[in-house]
Write an enzyme that holds these catalytic residues in place. Structure first.
Site, PDB file in Angstrom:
ATOM      1  N   CYS A  84       0.824  -1.208   0.000  1.00  0.00           N
ATOM      2  CA  CYS A  84       0.000   0.000   0.000  1.00  0.00           C
ATOM      3  C   CYS A  84       0.856   1.255   0.000  1.00  0.00           C
ATOM      4  O   CYS A  84       1.716   1.421   0.865  1.00  0.00           O
ATOM      5  CB  CYS A  84      -0.914   0.004   1.219  1.00  0.00           C
ATOM      6  SG  CYS A  84      -1.972   1.443   1.236  1.00  0.00           S
ATOM      7  N   ASN A 184      -1.117  -9.172 -10.168  1.00  0.00           N
ATOM      8  CA  ASN A 184      -2.123  -8.126  -9.941  1.00  0.00           C
ATOM      9  C   ASN A 184      -1.714  -6.822 -10.635  1.00  0.00           C
ATOM     10  O   ASN A 184      -0.544  -6.532 -10.774  1.00  0.00           O
ATOM     11  CB  ASN A 184      -2.260  -7.905  -8.418  1.00  0.00           C
ATOM     12  CG  ASN A 184      -3.033  -6.647  -8.043  1.00  0.00           C
ATOM     13  OD1 ASN A 184      -2.491  -5.741  -7.412  1.00  0.00           O
ATOM     14  ND2 ASN A 184      -4.291  -6.585  -8.431  1.00  0.00           N
ATOM     15  N   ARG A 209      -9.661  -2.865  -8.808  1.00  0.00           N
ATOM     16  CA  ARG A 209     -10.614  -1.814  -9.204  1.00  0.00           C
ATOM     17  C   ARG A 209     -11.631  -2.267 -10.241  1.00  0.00           C
ATOM     18  O   ARG A 209     -12.738  -1.735 -10.279  1.00  0.00           O
ATOM     19  CB  ARG A 209      -9.822  -0.593  -9.701  1.00  0.00           C
ATOM     20  CG  ARG A 209      -9.068   0.101  -8.570  1.00  0.00           C
ATOM     21  CD  ARG A 209      -8.018   1.033  -9.093  1.00  0.00           C
ATOM     22  NE  ARG A 209      -6.969   0.298  -9.806  1.00  0.00           N
ATOM     23  CZ  ARG A 209      -5.985   0.866 -10.475  1.00  0.00           C
ATOM     24  NH1 ARG A 209      -5.905   2.176 -10.538  1.00  0.00           N
ATOM     25  NH2 ARG A 209      -5.076   0.123 -11.089  1.00  0.00           N
TER      26      ARG A 209
HETATM   27  C1  LIG Z   1      -9.128   2.426  -2.955  1.00  0.00           C
HETATM   28  C2  LIG Z   1      -8.061   1.377  -2.913  1.00  0.00           C
HETATM   29  C3  LIG Z   1      -7.729   0.803  -1.710  1.00  0.00           C
HETATM   30  C4  LIG Z   1      -6.741  -0.190  -1.650  1.00  0.00           C
HETATM   31  N1  LIG Z   1      -6.469  -0.774  -0.436  1.00  0.00           N
HETATM   32  C5  LIG Z   1      -5.596  -1.809  -0.387  1.00  0.00           C
HETATM   33  C6  LIG Z   1      -5.372  -2.505   0.826  1.00  0.00           C
HETATM   34  O1  LIG Z   1      -5.941  -2.210   1.887  1.00  0.00           O
HETATM   35  N2  LIG Z   1      -4.494  -3.550   0.795  1.00  0.00           N
HETATM   36  C7  LIG Z   1      -3.845  -3.924  -0.355  1.00  0.00           C
HETATM   37  O2  LIG Z   1      -3.087  -4.891  -0.338  1.00  0.00           O
HETATM   38  N3  LIG Z   1      -4.030  -3.264  -1.506  1.00  0.00           N
HETATM   39  C8  LIG Z   1      -4.894  -2.231  -1.545  1.00  0.00           C
HETATM   40  N4  LIG Z   1      -5.101  -1.596  -2.738  1.00  0.00           N
HETATM   41  C9  LIG Z   1      -4.357  -2.028  -3.945  1.00  0.00           C
HETATM   42  C10 LIG Z   1      -5.117  -3.085  -4.718  1.00  0.00           C
HETATM   43  O3  LIG Z   1      -5.237  -4.259  -3.945  1.00  0.00           O
HETATM   44  C11 LIG Z   1      -4.397  -3.459  -6.030  1.00  0.00           C
HETATM   45  O4  LIG Z   1      -3.135  -3.945  -5.724  1.00  0.00           O
HETATM   46  C12 LIG Z   1      -4.269  -2.281  -6.973  1.00  0.00           C
HETATM   47  O5  LIG Z   1      -5.465  -1.525  -7.036  1.00  0.00           O
HETATM   48  C13 LIG Z   1      -3.900  -2.749  -8.391  1.00  0.00           C
HETATM   49  O6  LIG Z   1      -4.821  -3.702  -8.865  1.00  0.00           O
HETATM   50  P1  LIG Z   1      -6.053  -3.299  -9.857  1.00  0.00           P
HETATM   51  O7  LIG Z   1      -5.436  -2.628 -11.041  1.00  0.00           O
HETATM   52  O8  LIG Z   1      -6.701  -4.605 -10.182  1.00  0.00           O
HETATM   53  O9  LIG Z   1      -6.939  -2.363  -9.093  1.00  0.00           O
HETATM   54  C14 LIG Z   1      -6.057  -0.590  -2.819  1.00  0.00           C
HETATM   55  C15 LIG Z   1      -6.400   0.004  -4.033  1.00  0.00           C
HETATM   56  C16 LIG Z   1      -7.377   0.981  -4.106  1.00  0.00           C
HETATM   57  C17 LIG Z   1      -7.701   1.613  -5.438  1.00  0.00           C
END
Ligand SMILES: Cc1cc2nc3c(=O)[nH]c(=O)nc-3n(C[C@H](O)[C@H](O)[C@H](O)COP(=O)(O)O)c2cc1C
Length: 313
Positions: A84, A184, A209
């Site tokens: 994060c 991911n 997302r």
């Molecule tokens: C609003 C938001 C909150 C997130 N909170 C976390 C979290 O608490 N823990 C975590 O491991 N990743 C968190 N992430 C990251 C996502 O798990 C992921 O790694 C990142 O969005 C990329 O993947 P995507 O393109 O499929 O969204 C968060 C992402 C977003 C947008």
């Protein structure tokens, strides 16, 4: 995803095909465990199994305590967040800030693995910044510490959410460790899921997302991976029913006051791209009563359905 993947949303995603849905991160700072937010995040009742709870922090002993605390409350997997980039997390050198300090990564992972009987998994980014992509070293540290699966977001901490995720680092890690690797970042379609699996040879993909307002993406990906064919998109009636059910579960979980406020972002995501969506969102965001919010959503989708029938007629 903090603020998004609460228990109601996770339950919906699991029902629609997600193999695993990890909780929002729970702080390892026990001073926060009494707060309403943390208590809710550590409430795993009724959750589909295996229940995976993510913890975040930088102190090995506190992280071990947090792991035990969550296992005592029903966690069946402990997931550690080192991915994060949020300021709030990084300022206390947790989340992806930890990737800079590899010895500390090792101490945290060893402390957590030895504190609990359940599997421990890890979520990382590819590194601190593009000059120090140390995912491979961190993966080896994780494997040696007894971590049982590794999820990698294909961006560095410095990237934030900018640019495109890269999968070369994920492929390199997968080629060199023996624990399962989960790819991911920016996976938004069934085709992309298959491409990333083929390119990285990862054991699974993780969707963030793209599931917002589209929890059926999991069944679409499963179907595509199994058959090579595309499922038809959900009908408006199904989207309406899923959203209405989602709202009920949010009101139930948070209480109506907070539930209707949490619901607003989900309503926006589900209605994105629908006819008159912007006007509907402006109106529905004014609602301060859960029943009226629910009714407004029903009326909007019923209107879309009636409009569709007129167009078809
Ligand atoms: C609003 C938001 C909150 C997130 N909170 C976390 C979290 O608490 N823990 C975590 O491991 N990743 C968190 N992430 C990251 C996502 O798990 C992921 O790694 C990142 O969005 C990329 O993947 P995507 O393109 O499929 O969204 C968060 C992402 C977003 C947008």
């Amino acid at each position: 995803m903090a603020g998004v993947t609460d228990r109601p949303f996770r339950q919906l995603c699991r029902r629609l095909g997600a193999g695993l849905a990890v909780s929002e991160m729970v702080s390892s700072n026990s001073l926060l465990w009494g707060s309403a937010k943390t208590r809710r995040r550590a409430d795993h009742r009724g959750e589909a199994e295996p229940k995976s709870i993510q913890i975040a922090g930088a102190d090995p002993r506190m992280m071990a305590d947090a792991a035990r605390y969550n296992v005592d409350r029903g966690a069946q997997i402990i997931d550690i967040n080192m991915g994060c980039p949020a300021k709030k997390v990084c300022n206390v050198a947790a989340g992806s800030a930890l990737l800079k300090d590899e010895p500390l990564v090792g101490r945290i992972l060893e402390a957590v693995v030895s504190a609990v009987e359940v599997p421990v998994t890890l979520k990382i980014r590819t590194g601190w910044d593009r000059r120090s992509r140390n995912a491979l070293r961190v993966a080896r540290i994780a494997e040696a510490a007894g971590v049982q699966a590794l999820a990698i977001h294909g961006r560095t901490r410095a990237d934030g959410y900018r640019g495109e995720a890269e999968y070369d680092t994920i492929a390199a890690v997968k080629a060199q460790v023996n624990i399962p690797v989960i790819a991911n970042g920016d996976i938004t379609t069934p085709e992309k899921a298959r491409e990333v699996l083929a390119y990285t040879r990862a054991d699974a993909v993780m969707i963030g997302r793209a599931a917002q307002g589209r929890p059926w993406i999991f069944r679409e990906i499963n179907h595509y991976l199994a058959t090579g064919g595309r499922l038809p998109p959900p009908s408006l009636a199904e989207i309406r029913d899923l959203l209405l059910e989602h709202l009920e579960r949010l009101y139930d979980f948070y209480g109506e006051y907070t539930g209707l406020r949490v619901a607003r972002k989900h309503i926006s995501w589900y209605s994105k791209g629908q006819r008159d969506g912007a006007r509907f969102r402006r109106a529905v965001n004014q609602e301060t009563d859960a029943r009226r919010q629910h009714q407004a959503v029903r009326d909007y989708f019923d209107g879309l359905l009636a409009g569709g029938r007129e167009l078809a007629a």
